[in-house]
Write a protein that holds these residues in place. Structure first.
Motif, PDB file in Angstrom:
ATOM      1  N   GLN A  56       0.754  -1.136   0.053  1.00  0.00           N
ATOM      2  CA  GLN A  56      -0.022  -0.126  -0.056  1.00  0.00           C
ATOM      3  C   GLN A  56       0.850   1.186   0.068  1.00  0.00           C
ATOM      4  O   GLN A  56       2.022   1.329   0.812  1.00  0.00           O
ATOM      5  CB  GLN A  56      -0.914   0.168   1.211  1.00  0.00           C
ATOM      6  N   TYR A  61      -2.739   4.839   2.187  1.00  0.00           N
ATOM      7  CA  TYR A  61      -2.942   4.391   3.569  1.00  0.00           C
ATOM      8  C   TYR A  61      -3.376   5.569   4.471  1.00  0.00           C
ATOM      9  O   TYR A  61      -4.383   5.532   5.050  1.00  0.00           O
ATOM     10  CB  TYR A  61      -1.533   4.059   4.275  1.00  0.00           C
ATOM     11  N   SER A  64      -7.129   5.601   3.637  1.00  0.00           N
ATOM     12  CA  SER A  64      -7.696   4.749   4.390  1.00  0.00           C
ATOM     13  C   SER A  64      -7.890   4.771   5.735  1.00  0.00           C
ATOM     14  O   SER A  64      -8.764   4.265   6.527  1.00  0.00           O
ATOM     15  CB  SER A  64      -7.124   3.334   4.251  1.00  0.00           C
TER      16      SER A  64
END
Length: 76
Positions: A56, A61, A64
């Motif tokens: 990722q 990230y 997220s």
């Protein structure tokens, strides 16, 4: 993760990317001296290494977990 030097110290930027979905990194701290910049770089890398999914990107990230303000809360 990147740093830009200014007359007032370093500014730390995170989350930028090139490629299919380019975006600029966002500043998370300003006015850092060299030691503070190195310390923050270590915190960002360690947090990313310990929490992001394998493969990722840092920007993905950050998205997220709820965005740049949450990332700042976690690493500053």
């Amino acid at each position: 993760l990147g740093f830009m030097g200014t007359k007032n110290g370093f500014t730390c930027y995170v989350g930028g990317t090139a490629g299919r979905k380019p975006r600029l990194g966002e500043p998370i701290a300003e006015g850092l001296d060299k030691g503070q910049a190195l310390e923050l770089a270590d915190k960002v890398v360690q947090h990313y290494r310990n929490n992001a999914k394998k493969g990722q990107r840092l920007g993905a990230y950050i998205d997220s977990i709820g965005g740049i303000e949450e990332f700042k809360r976690l690493v500053l």
